[in-house]
Design a protein around this motif. Structure first.
Motif, PDB file in Angstrom:
ATOM      1  N   THR A  39       0.792  -1.194   0.154  1.00  0.00           N
ATOM      2  CA  THR A  39       0.141  -0.102   0.144  1.00  0.00           C
ATOM      3  C   THR A  39       1.000   1.289   0.062  1.00  0.00           C
ATOM      4  OG1 THR A  39      -0.174   0.184   2.380  1.00  0.00           O
ATOM      5  CG2 THR A  39      -1.764  -1.247   1.372  1.00  0.00           C
ATOM      6  N   ARG A  40       0.367   2.182  -0.390  1.00  0.00           N
ATOM      7  CA  ARG A  40       0.556   3.772  -0.326  1.00  0.00           C
ATOM      8  C   ARG A  40      -0.317   4.693   0.286  1.00  0.00           C
ATOM      9  NH1 ARG A  40       5.434   4.356  -2.388  1.00  0.00           N
ATOM     10  NH2 ARG A  40       5.491   6.519  -2.267  1.00  0.00           N
ATOM     11  N   ILE A  41       0.172   5.303   1.382  1.00  0.00           N
ATOM     12  CA  ILE A  41      -0.972   6.140   2.147  1.00  0.00           C
ATOM     13  C   ILE A  41      -0.915   7.266   1.457  1.00  0.00           C
ATOM     14  CG2 ILE A  41      -0.500   4.979   4.233  1.00  0.00           C
ATOM     15  CD1 ILE A  41       1.055   7.525   5.062  1.00  0.00           C
ATOM     16  N   LYS A  42      -2.131   8.081   1.787  1.00  0.00           N
ATOM     17  CA  LYS A  42      -2.346   9.701   1.406  1.00  0.00           C
ATOM     18  C   LYS A  42      -1.814  10.452   2.321  1.00  0.00           C
ATOM     19  CE  LYS A  42      -6.516   8.877  -1.535  1.00  0.00           C
ATOM     20  NZ  LYS A  42      -7.948   9.184  -1.787  1.00  0.00           N
ATOM     21  N   GLY A  43      -1.089  11.637   1.866  1.00  0.00           N
ATOM     22  CA  GLY A  43      -0.972  12.749   2.719  1.00  0.00           C
ATOM     23  C   GLY A  43       0.513  12.360   3.420  1.00  0.00           C
ATOM     24  N   ASP A  44       0.976  13.274   4.433  1.00  0.00           N
ATOM     25  CA  ASP A  44       2.272  13.135   4.904  1.00  0.00           C
ATOM     26  C   ASP A  44       2.050  12.010   6.241  1.00  0.00           C
ATOM     27  OD1 ASP A  44       4.768  13.429   6.187  1.00  0.00           O
ATOM     28  OD2 ASP A  44       4.547  15.493   6.624  1.00  0.00           O
ATOM     29  N   PRO A  45       2.991  11.146   6.025  1.00  0.00           N
ATOM     30  CA  PRO A  45       2.886   9.777   7.002  1.00  0.00           C
ATOM     31  C   PRO A  45       3.345  10.468   8.496  1.00  0.00           C
ATOM     32  CG  PRO A  45       4.577   9.387   5.661  1.00  0.00           C
ATOM     33  CD  PRO A  45       3.862  10.591   5.028  1.00  0.00           C
ATOM     34  N   LEU A  46       4.083  11.503   8.426  1.00  0.00           N
ATOM     35  CA  LEU A  46       4.723  12.236   9.643  1.00  0.00           C
ATOM     36  C   LEU A  46       3.865  13.165  10.397  1.00  0.00           C
ATOM     37  CD1 LEU A  46       8.391  12.489   8.419  1.00  0.00           C
ATOM     38  CD2 LEU A  46       7.367  10.841   9.832  1.00  0.00           C
ATOM     39  N   SER A  47       2.528  13.442   9.758  1.00  0.00           N
ATOM     40  CA  SER A  47       1.635  14.216  10.294  1.00  0.00           C
ATOM     41  C   SER A  47       0.850  13.317  11.256  1.00  0.00           C
ATOM     42  CB  SER A  47       0.501  14.713   9.208  1.00  0.00           C
ATOM     43  OG  SER A  47      -0.612  15.284   9.974  1.00  0.00           O
ATOM     44  N   LEU A  48       0.519  13.853  12.492  1.00  0.00           N
ATOM     45  CA  LEU A  48      -0.451  13.219  13.648  1.00  0.00           C
ATOM     46  C   LEU A  48      -1.593  12.580  13.075  1.00  0.00           C
ATOM     47  CD1 LEU A  48       0.650  14.686  16.840  1.00  0.00           C
ATOM     48  CD2 LEU A  48       1.839  12.584  16.016  1.00  0.00           C
ATOM     49  N   SER A  49      -2.382  13.817  12.471  1.00  0.00           N
ATOM     50  CA  SER A  49      -3.707  13.498  11.819  1.00  0.00           C
ATOM     51  C   SER A  49      -3.641  12.396  10.902  1.00  0.00           C
ATOM     52  CB  SER A  49      -4.048  14.796  11.344  1.00  0.00           C
ATOM     53  OG  SER A  49      -3.479  15.323  10.261  1.00  0.00           O
ATOM     54  N   ILE A  50      -2.692  12.281   9.951  1.00  0.00           N
ATOM     55  CA  ILE A  50      -2.632  11.250   9.069  1.00  0.00           C
ATOM     56  C   ILE A  50      -2.272   9.995   9.577  1.00  0.00           C
ATOM     57  CG2 ILE A  50      -1.618  10.298   6.889  1.00  0.00           C
ATOM     58  CD1 ILE A  50      -3.573  12.637   6.411  1.00  0.00           C
ATOM     59  N   GLN A  51      -1.554  10.072  10.515  1.00  0.00           N
ATOM     60  CA  GLN A  51      -1.077   8.700  11.535  1.00  0.00           C
ATOM     61  C   GLN A  51      -2.365   8.166  11.783  1.00  0.00           C
ATOM     62  OE1 GLN A  51       2.026   9.745  14.118  1.00  0.00           O
ATOM     63  NE2 GLN A  51       3.466  10.523  12.286  1.00  0.00           N
ATOM     64  N   LYS A  52      -3.191   8.992  12.770  1.00  0.00           N
ATOM     65  CA  LYS A  52      -4.410   8.675  13.371  1.00  0.00           C
ATOM     66  C   LYS A  52      -5.389   7.918  12.365  1.00  0.00           C
ATOM     67  CE  LYS A  52      -7.907   9.928  16.567  1.00  0.00           C
ATOM     68  NZ  LYS A  52      -8.947   9.315  15.832  1.00  0.00           N
ATOM     69  N   GLN A  53      -5.611   8.719  11.149  1.00  0.00           N
ATOM     70  CA  GLN A  53      -6.535   8.040  10.174  1.00  0.00           C
ATOM     71  C   GLN A  53      -6.180   6.772   9.615  1.00  0.00           C
ATOM     72  OE1 GLN A  53      -6.932  11.245   7.329  1.00  0.00           O
ATOM     73  NE2 GLN A  53      -7.411  12.792   8.630  1.00  0.00           N
ATOM     74  N   VAL A  54      -4.678   6.570   9.351  1.00  0.00           N
ATOM     75  CA  VAL A  54      -4.273   5.354   8.852  1.00  0.00           C
ATOM     76  C   VAL A  54      -4.478   4.264   9.914  1.00  0.00           C
ATOM     77  CG1 VAL A  54      -2.328   4.238   8.046  1.00  0.00           C
ATOM     78  CG2 VAL A  54      -2.743   6.496   7.192  1.00  0.00           C
ATOM     79  N   ALA A  55      -4.006   4.520  11.265  1.00  0.00           N
ATOM     80  CA  ALA A  55      -4.118   3.519  12.296  1.00  0.00           C
ATOM     81  C   ALA A  55      -5.640   3.345  12.367  1.00  0.00           C
ATOM     82  CB  ALA A  55      -3.646   4.389  13.431  1.00  0.00           C
ATOM     83  N   ASP A  56      -6.635   4.155  12.298  1.00  0.00           N
ATOM     84  CA  ASP A  56      -7.880   3.794  12.619  1.00  0.00           C
ATOM     85  C   ASP A  56      -8.385   2.893  11.326  1.00  0.00           C
ATOM     86  OD1 ASP A  56      -8.041   5.309  14.910  1.00  0.00           O
ATOM     87  OD2 ASP A  56      -8.970   6.916  13.923  1.00  0.00           O
ATOM     88  N   ALA A  57      -8.040   3.112  10.015  1.00  0.00           N
ATOM     89  CA  ALA A  57      -8.455   2.474   9.042  1.00  0.00           C
ATOM     90  C   ALA A  57      -7.799   0.861   9.135  1.00  0.00           C
ATOM     91  CB  ALA A  57      -7.832   3.052   7.605  1.00  0.00           C
ATOM     92  N   VAL A  58      -6.645   0.792   9.775  1.00  0.00           N
ATOM     93  CA  VAL A  58      -6.224  -0.374   9.814  1.00  0.00           C
ATOM     94  C   VAL A  58      -6.892  -1.264  10.908  1.00  0.00           C
ATOM     95  CG1 VAL A  58      -4.039  -1.666  10.459  1.00  0.00           C
ATOM     96  CG2 VAL A  58      -3.814   0.302   8.682  1.00  0.00           C
TER      97      VAL A  58
END
Length: 529
Positions: free
Chosen positions: A196-215
């Motif tokens: 996979t490749r995520i959207k946005g900056d993976p070093l942003s806390l908001s993006i990290q939370k969204q990805v973690a919630d999706a997983v």
């Protein structure tokens, strides 16, 4: 002078509103440790390569879905891929790789096959061992190991192209293709590879939370008995950010709790406590507003190191409150008595923190701004706000406290203590100094999550995939020169692989040799075969 309190409160209100609006608009809290690295020469080519490598490596997230039953493993991987795709947090979710790209590549290889040689075949021909390659081709064909069409043998009788393709770098050499899916069976478990490749900056806390919630949602939908392994910068960054935030909260919480206990016990009231909490809060609000305004983001290291602001800024308020003890003085008379000392203390502290801004470290510049502005705001609050709200009468110090202070002064005033104390301090410090070492490895600032490291090692063991953390940038006037330069470097890298320094390397010239190398290969085949 009469309007300085309303003006100051208005400025604080503006800072508070700015921080609130920035937070509402999604101001990023960064966790990128690369921000702590020194600024380098702003060569556009170097910067473009660094940005490209960051995009390729940081946005990549890899999953392995495992189950004892192969059919259940495939269904679980399909369910996870569907869940991640519908979450809209991923650019791509690849369970079945598209074969059209490889087909186009193979077609190009077949067109130029006469100029393509694997490194081992090239070495054999250079050593005039062409007979070995001929015997290998005969053995492969007549043993039935390769179902080679006649047309292929007419164009490539020594199967050199097949050898070349087999030697191409494989990022996950242990995986095998089945029904369009990359998988491997290990110890009774079937593992499915999901890229996979995520959207946005993976070093942003908001993006990290969204990805973690999706997983988490995708993992919850997996059937019983399914195991899920994951690795990627986004997961390590989130774990590191959570640890840093927890440490910042712990340090700040302990500082606040200690200050509360000290103030309440010594001053026997909540008035000094509320005034000091107000000064600290104002300092933090103004510091955060200034950092966001200048840098458009806030780094977790800034928050972590900025917690020292609490311990330093509370001193100004405590010095003021100490004026309540002793000779009778009004609140307006207390401030002039301590203002010179407070000002000198503020100046020396600000000079120390301001020096952080001189270092060529973007992360430390944030820390410098945060602490300088925060301490300055806390100091101004003590000078302007405290005399205006202080209504406490003068009182004597608690008897037990006066006794402790008097005894400490008597001990310090004795002659033997004046020379014994420095000796004792040196005796304690010298053993530690003997073991003192310097380490500039920025990765030590973030302790990696043990569970994620375990999962990464499992993924590496199952797939053969090794993380790519280093690269060389070749700058040349044209493509041909760049490929030839890489081929020259590749000789040294091959030697490092042979000696065990490197486990391997990948480069464009391994897939597309230079025209010079292709012409050399054609001559070798013509002369030696």
């Amino acid at each position: 002078m009469r309007y300085r309190l309303p003006i100051w409160l208005a400025l604080v209100a503006i800072a508070l509103a700015y921080v609130a609006i920035a937070g509402w608009n999604g101001t990023h809290i960064r966790s990128n440790l690369l921000a702590l690295l020194p600024d380098e020469s702003r060569d556009p080519v170097v910067e473009a390569s660094k940005q490209r490598v960051k995009e390729l490596s940081f946005q990549k997230a890899v999953f392995l879905v495992g189950h004892a039953e192969p059919t259940h493993a495939i269904k679980a991987a399909e369910a996870l891929a569907h869940s991640l795709t519908t979450s809209q947090n991923f650019q791509t979710v690849t369970l079945r790789p598209d074969s059209s790209g490889m087909a186009a590549l193979l077609s190009a290889f077949q067109t130029h096959g006469q100029g393509l040689l694997s490194s081992s075949d090239r070495a054999a021909l250079t050593a005039d061992q062409g007979q070995n390659l001929a015997q290998r081709a005969l053995g492969s064909v007549f043993a039935g190991l390769l179902p080679v069409p006649v047309a292929t043998l007419e164009n490539d009788p020594f199967l050199l192209l097949h050898s070349y393709l087999a030697a191409l770098p494989n990022p996950a050499p242990l995986l095998r293709m089945r029904d369009g899916i990359l998988l491997r069976k290990v110890d009774g478990m079937t593992w499915i590879y999901l890229d996979t490749r995520i959207k946005g900056d993976p070093l942003s806390l908001s993006i990290q939370k969204q990805v973690a919630d999706a997983v988490t949602r995708g993992e919850a939908a997996l059937p019983t008995g399914t195991m899920l392994l994951r690795t990627g910068a986004v997961f390590f960054a989130r774990a590191g950010a959570d640890a840093a935030m927890m440490e910042a909260g712990t340090i700040g919480g302990v500082s606040i709790l200690g200050g509360i206990i000290l103030v309440v016990v010594v001053f026997r009231g909540v008035g000094p406590l509320l005034m000091n909490v107000a000064a600290i809060a104002i300092g933090i609000i103004c510091a955060a507003a200034s950092v966001i305004a200048l840098f458009d983001s806030l780094h977790v290291i800034t928050l972590l190191m900025g917690t020292s602001l609490i311990g330093v800024s509370v001193d100004y308020g405590l010095h003021y409150c100490c004026g309540r003890v002793g000779a009778g003085q009004t609140p307006q008379q207390r401030l002039p008595r301590i203002l010179p000392g407070l000002t000198l203390g503020l100046a020396t502290t600000l000079i120390g923190y301001a020096c952080l801004a001189i270092a060529p470290l973007p992360g430390l510049r944030q820390v410098a701004v945060f602490t300088v502005v925060g301490l300055g705001a806390a100091f101004i609050s003590v000078v302007i706000l405290f005399p205006a709200v202080d209504r406490a009468p003068q009182r004597a110090a608690p008897a037990w406290l006066s006794a402790i202070v008097a005894e400490l002064w008597r001990i310090a005033d004795r002659g033997w203590f004046r020379w014994a104390a420095p000796i004792l301090i040196l005796a304690i410090a010298l053993p530690g100094i003997a073991y003192f070492t310097a380490n500039d490895d920025v990765r030590r600032l973030q302790k990696q999550d043990g569970d994620l490291l375990r999962q990464q090692r499992q993924i590496e063991g199952i797939t053969g995939f090794a993380p790519q953390g280093h690269y060389l940038l070749i700058d040349a006037p044209d493509t041909e020169s760049a490929l030839r330069a890489e081929e020259d470097v590749g000789k040294h890298l091959d030697g490092m692989v042979a000696s065990g320094i490197l486990t391997g390397w990948r480069g464009l010239s391994q897939w597309v040799p230079s025209t010079h190398r292709q012409n050399q290969n054609r001559r070798l085949v013509s002369d030696r075969l």
